[in-house]
Motif scaffolding. Structure first.
Motif, PDB file in Angstrom:
ATOM      1  N   ALA A 107       0.102   0.621 -10.490  1.00 45.32           N
ATOM      2  CA  ALA A 107      -1.195   1.188 -10.085  1.00 45.32           C
ATOM      3  C   ALA A 107      -1.097   2.703 -10.053  1.00 45.32           C
ATOM      4  N   LYS A 108       0.066   3.201  -9.568  1.00 45.88           N
ATOM      5  CA  LYS A 108       0.268   4.667  -9.524  1.00 45.88           C
ATOM      6  C   LYS A 108       0.300   5.208 -10.952  1.00 45.88           C
ATOM      7  N   GLU A 109       1.055   4.536 -11.799  1.00 47.18           N
ATOM      8  CA  GLU A 109       1.216   5.008 -13.181  1.00 47.18           C
ATOM      9  C   GLU A 109      -0.111   5.050 -13.914  1.00 47.18           C
ATOM     10  N   GLY A 141      -3.015   5.683 -12.872  1.00 40.07           N
ATOM     11  CA  GLY A 141      -4.108   6.521 -12.382  1.00 40.07           C
ATOM     12  C   GLY A 141      -4.281   6.588 -10.897  1.00 40.07           C
ATOM     13  N   ARG A 142      -3.523   5.796 -10.108  1.00 41.04           N
ATOM     14  CA  ARG A 142      -3.616   5.834  -8.648  1.00 41.04           C
ATOM     15  C   ARG A 142      -4.977   5.384  -8.152  1.00 41.04           C
ATOM     16  N   ASN A 143      -5.090   5.347  -6.816  1.00 43.93           N
ATOM     17  CA  ASN A 143      -6.337   4.989  -6.154  1.00 43.93           C
ATOM     18  C   ASN A 143      -6.913   3.691  -6.712  1.00 43.93           C
ATOM     19  N   ALA A 152       2.675  -4.443   8.192  1.00 40.72           N
ATOM     20  CA  ALA A 152       3.937  -3.782   8.553  1.00 40.72           C
ATOM     21  C   ALA A 152       3.996  -2.434   7.870  1.00 40.72           C
ATOM     22  N   ARG A 153       4.749  -1.517   8.523  1.00 40.36           N
ATOM     23  CA  ARG A 153       4.999  -0.246   7.825  1.00 40.36           C
ATOM     24  C   ARG A 153       6.472  -0.253   7.439  1.00 40.36           C
ATOM     25  N   LEU A 154       6.709  -0.048   6.111  1.00 43.31           N
ATOM     26  CA  LEU A 154       8.091  -0.114   5.644  1.00 43.31           C
ATOM     27  C   LEU A 154       8.794   1.223   5.790  1.00 43.31           C
ATOM     28  N   GLY A 202       1.451  19.973   7.318  1.00 44.45           N
ATOM     29  CA  GLY A 202       2.523  19.783   8.318  1.00 44.45           C
ATOM     30  C   GLY A 202       2.804  18.306   8.568  1.00 44.45           C
ATOM     31  N   HIS A 203       4.021  18.078   8.965  1.00 39.84           N
ATOM     32  CA  HIS A 203       4.499  16.722   9.174  1.00 39.84           C
ATOM     33  C   HIS A 203       3.716  16.013  10.261  1.00 39.84           C
ATOM     34  N   HIS A 204       3.363  16.767  11.322  1.00 41.00           N
ATOM     35  CA  HIS A 204       2.660  16.127  12.446  1.00 41.00           C
ATOM     36  C   HIS A 204       1.303  15.599  12.010  1.00 41.00           C
ATOM     37  N   GLY A 259       7.885   5.830   5.419  1.00 37.64           N
ATOM     38  CA  GLY A 259       7.099   6.784   4.637  1.00 37.64           C
ATOM     39  C   GLY A 259       5.630   6.437   4.709  1.00 37.64           C
ATOM     40  N   ASP A 260       5.000   6.426   3.558  1.00 39.17           N
ATOM     41  CA  ASP A 260       3.564   6.099   3.536  1.00 39.17           C
ATOM     42  C   ASP A 260       3.347   4.709   2.936  1.00 39.17           C
ATOM     43  N   GLU A 261       4.323   3.830   3.132  1.00 40.40           N
ATOM     44  CA  GLU A 261       4.242   2.478   2.578  1.00 40.40           C
ATOM     45  C   GLU A 261       3.886   1.462   3.658  1.00 40.40           C
ATOM     46  N   GLY A 306       0.671  14.605   8.975  1.00 38.63           N
ATOM     47  CA  GLY A 306       1.035  13.403   8.210  1.00 38.63           C
ATOM     48  C   GLY A 306       1.231  12.219   9.148  1.00 38.63           C
ATOM     49  N   ASP A 307       1.936  12.463  10.267  1.00 36.90           N
ATOM     50  CA  ASP A 307       2.185  11.392  11.238  1.00 36.90           C
ATOM     51  C   ASP A 307       0.875  10.824  11.766  1.00 36.90           C
ATOM     52  N   GLU A 308       0.012  11.728  12.165  1.00 39.61           N
ATOM     53  CA  GLU A 308      -1.280  11.287  12.713  1.00 39.61           C
ATOM     54  C   GLU A 308      -2.033  10.436  11.712  1.00 39.61           C
ATOM     55  N   PHE A 337       0.862  -1.193   0.000  1.00 44.62           N
ATOM     56  CA  PHE A 337       0.000   0.000   0.000  1.00 44.62           C
ATOM     57  C   PHE A 337       0.888   1.228   0.000  1.00 44.62           C
ATOM     58  N   ASP A 338       0.594   2.212  -0.835  1.00 48.93           N
ATOM     59  CA  ASP A 338       1.310   3.484  -0.782  1.00 48.93           C
ATOM     60  C   ASP A 338       0.267   4.582  -0.954  1.00 48.93           C
ATOM     61  N   LEU A 339       0.216   5.488   0.055  1.00 48.28           N
ATOM     62  CA  LEU A 339      -0.801   6.554  -0.023  1.00 48.28           C
ATOM     63  C   LEU A 339      -0.497   7.439  -1.222  1.00 48.28           C
ATOM     64  N   ASP A 340      -1.533   7.910  -1.838  1.00 47.04           N
ATOM     65  CA  ASP A 340      -1.337   8.796  -2.999  1.00 47.04           C
ATOM     66  C   ASP A 340      -1.197  10.226  -2.516  1.00 47.04           C
ATOM     67  N   ASN A 341      -0.177  10.862  -3.075  1.00 45.99           N
ATOM     68  CA  ASN A 341       0.081  12.280  -2.796  1.00 45.99           C
ATOM     69  C   ASN A 341       0.154  12.598  -1.301  1.00 45.99           C
ATOM     70  N   PHE A 342       0.721  11.690  -0.581  1.00 47.93           N
ATOM     71  CA  PHE A 342       0.848  11.921   0.862  1.00 47.93           C
ATOM     72  C   PHE A 342       1.740  13.129   1.141  1.00 47.93           C
ATOM     73  N   LYS A 343       2.692  13.306   0.257  1.00 46.05           N
ATOM     74  CA  LYS A 343       3.633  14.411   0.437  1.00 46.05           C
ATOM     75  C   LYS A 343       2.899  15.758   0.517  1.00 46.05           C
ATOM     76  N   LEU A 344       1.815  15.837  -0.274  1.00 49.22           N
ATOM     77  CA  LEU A 344       1.036  17.086  -0.288  1.00 49.22           C
ATOM     78  C   LEU A 344       0.465  17.366   1.099  1.00 49.22           C
ATOM     79  N   ILE A 345       0.034  16.285   1.744  1.00 51.18           N
ATOM     80  CA  ILE A 345      -0.534  16.459   3.090  1.00 51.18           C
ATOM     81  C   ILE A 345       0.544  16.958   4.034  1.00 51.18           C
ATOM     82  N   ASN A 346       1.694  16.325   3.941  1.00 47.46           N
ATOM     83  CA  ASN A 346       2.832  16.772   4.754  1.00 47.46           C
ATOM     84  C   ASN A 346       3.147  18.231   4.493  1.00 47.46           C
ATOM     85  N   ASP A 347       3.260  18.531   3.196  1.00 46.55           N
ATOM     86  CA  ASP A 347       3.681  19.887   2.821  1.00 46.55           C
ATOM     87  C   ASP A 347       2.648  20.926   3.190  1.00 46.55           C
TER      88      ASP A 347
HETATM   89  N1  GTP Z   1       4.560  12.764   8.108  1.00 48.75           N
HETATM   90  C1  GTP Z   1       5.441  11.860   7.735  1.00 48.75           C
HETATM   91  N2  GTP Z   1       5.907  11.881   6.487  1.00 48.75           N
HETATM   92  C2  GTP Z   1       6.813  10.969   6.092  1.00 48.75           C
HETATM   93  C3  GTP Z   1       7.337  10.042   6.989  1.00 48.75           C
HETATM   94  N3  GTP Z   1       8.234   9.293   6.339  1.00 48.75           N
HETATM   95  C4  GTP Z   1       8.287   9.753   5.080  1.00 48.75           C
HETATM   96  N4  GTP Z   1       7.421  10.771   4.916  1.00 48.75           N
HETATM   97  C5  GTP Z   1       7.155  11.503   3.731  1.00 48.75           C
HETATM   98  O1  GTP Z   1       6.241  10.772   2.948  1.00 48.75           O
HETATM   99  C6  GTP Z   1       6.400  11.080   1.604  1.00 48.75           C
HETATM  100  C7  GTP Z   1       6.368   9.798   0.809  1.00 48.75           C
HETATM  101  O2  GTP Z   1       6.790   9.991  -0.475  1.00 48.75           O
HETATM  102  P1  GTP Z   1       5.991   9.534  -1.727  1.00 48.75           P
HETATM  103  O3  GTP Z   1       5.168   8.337  -1.458  1.00 48.75           O
HETATM  104  O4  GTP Z   1       6.976   9.446  -2.838  1.00 48.75           O
HETATM  105  O5  GTP Z   1       5.081  10.794  -1.985  1.00 48.75           O
HETATM  106  P2  GTP Z   1       3.595  10.854  -2.447  1.00 48.75           P
HETATM  107  O6  GTP Z   1       3.271  12.294  -2.340  1.00 48.75           O
HETATM  108  O7  GTP Z   1       2.771   9.944  -1.670  1.00 48.75           O
HETATM  109  O8  GTP Z   1       3.714  10.440  -3.950  1.00 48.75           O
HETATM  110  P3  GTP Z   1       3.030   9.221  -4.671  1.00 48.75           P
HETATM  111  O9  GTP Z   1       3.320   8.062  -3.829  1.00 48.75           O
HETATM  112  O10 GTP Z   1       3.679   9.152  -5.974  1.00 48.75           O
HETATM  113  O11 GTP Z   1       1.597   9.487  -4.734  1.00 48.75           O
HETATM  114  C8  GTP Z   1       7.661  11.878   1.476  1.00 48.75           C
HETATM  115  O12 GTP Z   1       7.380  13.243   1.320  1.00 48.75           O
HETATM  116  C9  GTP Z   1       8.353  11.725   2.853  1.00 48.75           C
HETATM  117  O13 GTP Z   1       9.070  12.885   3.253  1.00 48.75           O
HETATM  118  C10 GTP Z   1       6.826  10.044   8.335  1.00 48.75           C
HETATM  119  O14 GTP Z   1       7.192   9.278   9.182  1.00 48.75           O
HETATM  120  N5  GTP Z   1       5.901  10.981   8.659  1.00 48.75           N
END
Ligand code: GTP
Length: 903
Positions: free
Chosen positions: A623-625, A627-629, A549-551, A523-525, A553-555, A527-529, A510-520
């Motif tokens: 799956a990402k390539e 169209g995601r989701n 398991a969590r590998l 805020g990171h916190h 990032g958002d995997e 994202g953590d929640e 599993f990999d969340l889509d555009n998770f980075k946007l949420i972080n950015d």
């Molecule tokens: N909040 C939070 N962010 C994390 C953590 N570990 C990694 N990240 C961020 O998670 C993001 C994961 O990257 P990607 O999966 O490539 O970004 P994405 O925006 O989901 O892109 P796609 O997977 O292509 O949709 C990166 O921005 C990391 O900095 C964490 O423990 N907490």
């Protein structure tokens, strides 16, 4: 010469003659039966000649006969005593002449007369010794009667005396010879004696020498033995002595001098008690005892010559030599032993204190019971005092579950890093609390009974900590889920199980889509929640035997066994997607996360953990390539795509060396005048013998692999060279824009290389414009701003590409040291009809103006777009409407013409 036979004559003696004496005297001359001698024969011949007789004799008379020493004219050598005439002349001691024997009564019957030779004449002169003893005669004989003249008579007498002289001479010679012989004999004997003597002397000397050598050897041997004994005694590790019952020393070794300092003279004058002060009585008693009982021992302080006293252990043995009694023995310095005893006592005291005061729990166990416990033990077992523990059974302190396994006989299976046996167990304190302890043990002799010392160390906290570390090593800190290491362990176990049962397993990525946007954006916190909530929601969808398991990032990865692809696709995944997709309320924001999912299955897609994880990941990317989701099962086609990508990568790596890249230039047009005011350098790849590869196919790959850095440098260098060339050909001066990728921009040597390039190509830096996308800057805004500032210092122009797509805030925009904004073609595409786009373009143009920046609109394809932009922006534009990117030569022609045709 007349021959005659021996005549028997009657024997006569004369009263005046001592016949035995005469015979003895005759024998003294040793002449009878000797060989003829010339001296006598000369005289006989002389007598014969003198007297004119045919016969002449020197006749000697012994007991039985007349023996003729010399004879002339007669061939017999002797006649019997009774048959001769000489006796008369001999006894008369006078010359006797018988002129006719036949006429002489004394002779006429003589056979010499009566028989042949028929002697008729005889004259004989007696041979008389100097002592007057008649020995014989010198006589002459004839066959006819005759007479002698007085001269003849006298002559015969004289010759007879000469004969006698010869006799005497001969006798003397004999005597002399005898004497010489005797002397020789004596000398010989003397020599013999001397030789004997010498030999005896030699023999005796040899004997003496040998005896001497023997004695010498014996003496040497005795000396050697003595030295050996002395050395032996001197080498004894103590004071050796022999003294008699009066206390006189007979023998002592060098110890008395070397160690105690007493000379031999001093020793000779001393008595045993003289060496002691306070211990005199004890020493005297020991000596008396040894003399009485045969042996004794005493420890006493001996006084050294320098006054120092040392403790010695003396022993003495009574011995007897030649009927006299002595005491022989040795004293040994026991200072070090005393010191060692002292140290041992102190060490024991110390150890006792250390043991008592040690914070570590120490027990001494005998027969399974505690016979000693220290304060540490009391503390460990929460006891009021150590004595409370003494007498208790060790098993009382052990946790019931550990009692059976605990080696009460102290034979522990493991060893600690000191090599001591150790084990871990669980104990029960007196207040009932449980403790994890590490126990080390060693055997001990206590009052001659086997015991063991046991040291226990409370490791409850460290055990807990260890468990914690173990947990952390296998779990993700944020979500508490298993991490990659634990996932791999579990997956391996799961695959082994599935192999045994012939069942299927799935690895779901599993990999969340555009998770980075949420972080950015939030805020990171936040994202953590979100990650924690996603984790727990996923967990709720799973069975206990599955693993989530969590590998990182958002995997997330789920490992599921005993389900078919259909069950996964129709039941599990929809349930999980639905759970993940439930809205999350984080702060005042509601989030609807979605994810892309890749699935690989065992054994179809792989039989080991690595392959299955890799393939699930590949499927997730697909799956990402696409169209995601969504979710995607792994297919072999993906493998092929990956292979293609790898092939492309290797071709790309070689492209630079093989000169397969070229640069095309797309004009930028000044909208008010319609003149070409610049160009954007665009990379093109024409692999040798193949079709051109579009940038969209290889730029991303070059970026991912880092090849974009050398390729980007090459484009920069090519653009600079081209600009110089156009300048040299007198073409209008325009600026050339070159794209700079994130990898290039953030490369640590980028600025240095740019500086070197400007120097090398000698281009006016103001003619080179570096385009950086808004996204590139916003990835690491602070770092990017610093690098842009340094580029600005080099005199380069800077523009933000794809402006409007990268969420840069106005506050950042203000800080970017840029010259130009490039409006992304997505805002231009629907101009002028799309009101939103038109408004955005107008807003960007006005923003740029207010910030003092220039604007370039990208992707202009129609006259209407160009017209709108001229009216509302009136700056620069580029796009197919004006010109496609052109090879350098075509661009040069266009530039020479000065303007592009407006359709
Ligand atoms: N909040 C939070 N962010 C994390 C953590 N570990 C990694 N990240 C961020 O998670 C993001 C994961 O990257 P990607 O999966 O490539 O970004 P994405 O925006 O989901 O892109 P796609 O997977 O292509 O949709 C990166 O921005 C990391 O900095 C964490 O423990 N907490």
């Amino acid at each position: 010469m007349a021959r005659t036979e021996a005549v028997d004559c009657s024997t006569d003696t004369h009263p005046s003659i001592d016949e035995p004496g005469r015979l003895a005297a005759l024998r003294q001359y040793r002449i009878l039966d000797t060989d003829p001698e010339i001296e006598f024969d000369d005289l006989t011949r002389l007598a014969s000649a003198l007297c004119g007789t045919p016969i002449a004799l020197i006749s000697l008379l012994d007991e039985n006969r007349y023996w003729f020493k010399s004879r002339v004219g007669l061939d017999i050598c002797q006649v019997p005593r009774g048959g001769g005439f000489c006796i008369h002349a001999l006894f008369s001691r006078e010359l006797m002449v018988v002129e006719d024997a036949e006429q002489d009564p004394r002779m006429k019957t003589s056979p010499l007369v009566t028989r042949p030779p028929h002697v008729r004449f005889y004259a004989g002169a007696p041979l008389i010794t100097s002592d007057g003893v008649p020995l014989g005669t010198l006589c002459v004989l004839d066959y006819a009667p005759r007479a002698l003249t007085p001269e003849q008579r006298d002559g015969l007498r004289r010759l007879a005396r000469h004969v006698m002289v010869l006799f005497e001479l001969r006798k003397n010679n004999d005597a002399l010879r005898q004497a010489v012989a005797e002397r020789d004999q004596a000398e010989w004997e003397l020599r013999q004696i001397r030789q004997n003597l010498e030999q005896r002397v030699t023999e005796r000397s040899t004997e003496l020498l040998e005896a001497n050598e023997h004695l010498r050897r014996e003496a040497a041997e005795r000396e050697r033995e003595k030295n050996l004994l002395d050395e032996l005694l001197d080498s004894l590790p103590g004071a050796f002595y022999v003294f008699d019952d009066h206390g006189h020393f007979l023998r002592w070794n060098r110890h008395f001098f070397n160690v105690l300092g007493y000379s031999d003279e001093e020793m000779a004058d001393r008595h045993p008690p003289d060496f002691f002060a306070g211990d005199k009585p004890a020493v005297a008693a020991a000596i008396a005892k040894a003399f009485m009982e045969g042996e004794a021992e005493v420890v006493a302080h001996i006084i050294k010559r320098n006054g120092e006293s040392l403790p010695y252990l003396f022993n003495g043995h009574r011995i007897e030599i030649d009927g006299k009694t002595y005491l022989c023995g040795m004293g040994v310095d026991i200072s070090s032993q005393k010191r060692a005893e002292q140290r041992t006592a102190e060490a024991e005291q110390r150890y006792r204190m250390v043991a008592q005061l040690s914070p570590t729990a120490i027990f001494v166990i005998r027969d399974g019971r505690c016979v000693f416990a220290n304060q540490g033990a009391a503390r460990l077992l929460r006891s009021g005092s150590a004595s409370e523990l003494v007498g208790r059974a060790l098993l009382d302190f052990l946790h019931p579950q550990c009692r059976d396994a605990f080696p009460v006989d102290a034979v522990f299976p493991e060893r600690d890093w000191h090599g001591s046996p150790r084990t871990e167990t669980r104990m029960l304190a007196l207040d009932g609390s449980e403790l994890d302890v590490e126990v080390a043990s060693a055997p001990l002799r206590l009052n001659d009974v086997d015991a063991h010392i046991m040291v226990a160390h409370d490791i409850t906290d460290s055990k807990r900590h260890q468990a914690q570390l173990q947990y952390q090593a296998h779990h993700d800190a944020l979500t508490g889920l298993p991490n990659r290491a634990l996932l791999i362990d579990r997956l391996e176990a799961m695959l082994a199980r599935c192999e045994r049962h012939g069942s299927q397993a799935h690895v779901i990525f599993f990999d969340l889509d555009n998770f980075k946007l949420i972080n950015d954006s939030l805020g990171h916190h936040v994202g953590d929640e979100l990650l924690k909530l996603v984790g727990s929601r996923m967990q709720e969808c799973m069975r206990r035997e599955d693993t989530l398991a969590r590998l990182g990032g958002d995997e997330f990865v789920v490992a599921v066994a005993d389900k078919t692809d259909r069950e996964i696709a129709q039941f599990l995944l929809p349930r999980m997607i639905a759970a993940i997709g439930q809205p999350y309320l984080l702060g005042d924001k509601e989030i609807h996360p979605v994810c892309s999912i890749g699935i690989s299955s065992y054994p179809a897609d792989g039989e080991d953990v690595t392959t299955l994880l890799k393939r699930a990941d590949m499927a997730m990317y697909r799956a990402k390539e696409t169209g995601r989701n969504r979710f995607q099962f792994f297919t072999e086609d993906m493998n092929r795509k990956i292979d293609e990508r790898l092939r492309l990568q290797s071709r790309l790596q070689r492209a630079l060396q093989r000169g397969e890249f070229i640069v095309h230039y797309q004009p930028k047009v000044d909208l008010p005048s319609g003149r070409i005011c610049g160009a954007e350098a665009l990379l093109r790849w024409h692999p040798l013998g193949e079709e051109a590869v579009p940038p969209s196919k290889f730029i991303g790959l070059a970026e991912e692999t880092g090849l974009i850095v050398p390729i980007g440098d090459w484009v920069m260098r090519a653009a600079c060279a081209q600009s110089k060339e156009w300048e040299a050909h007198g073409l209008p001066a325009i600026s050339i824009a070159v794209n700079c990728s994130p990898r290039q921009l953030l490369d640590p040597d980028f600025i240095e290389r740019m500086h070197a390039l400007l120097e090398e190509t000698d281009i006016d830096p103001g003619r080179l414009e570096i385009e950086v996308t808004e996204g590139t800057i916003m990835q690491h805004p602070e770092e990017a701003i610093a690098i842009l500032a340094r580029m600005k210092e080099l005199g380069l122009k800077l523009s933000v590409d794809d402006f409007g797509t990268g969420y840069s805030s106005l506050s950042y925009l203000k800080r970017f040291p840029i010259d130009r904004l490039k409006i992304d073609q997505s805002f231009v595409r629907d101009l002028p009809d799309d009101r939103d786009d038109a408004a955005i373009v107008e807003a960007v143009a006005s923003l740029a103006r207010s910030l003092g920046l220039r604007v370039t609109a990208e992707g202009v394809e129609t006259a209407a777009q160009a017209e709108f932009l001229r009216q509302h922006c009136n700056d620069e534009a580029q796009g197919y409407y004006f010109s496609k990117p052109l090879p350098a030569a075509d661009f040069a022609a266009l530039l020479r013409a000065g303007a592009v045709a407006m359709h």
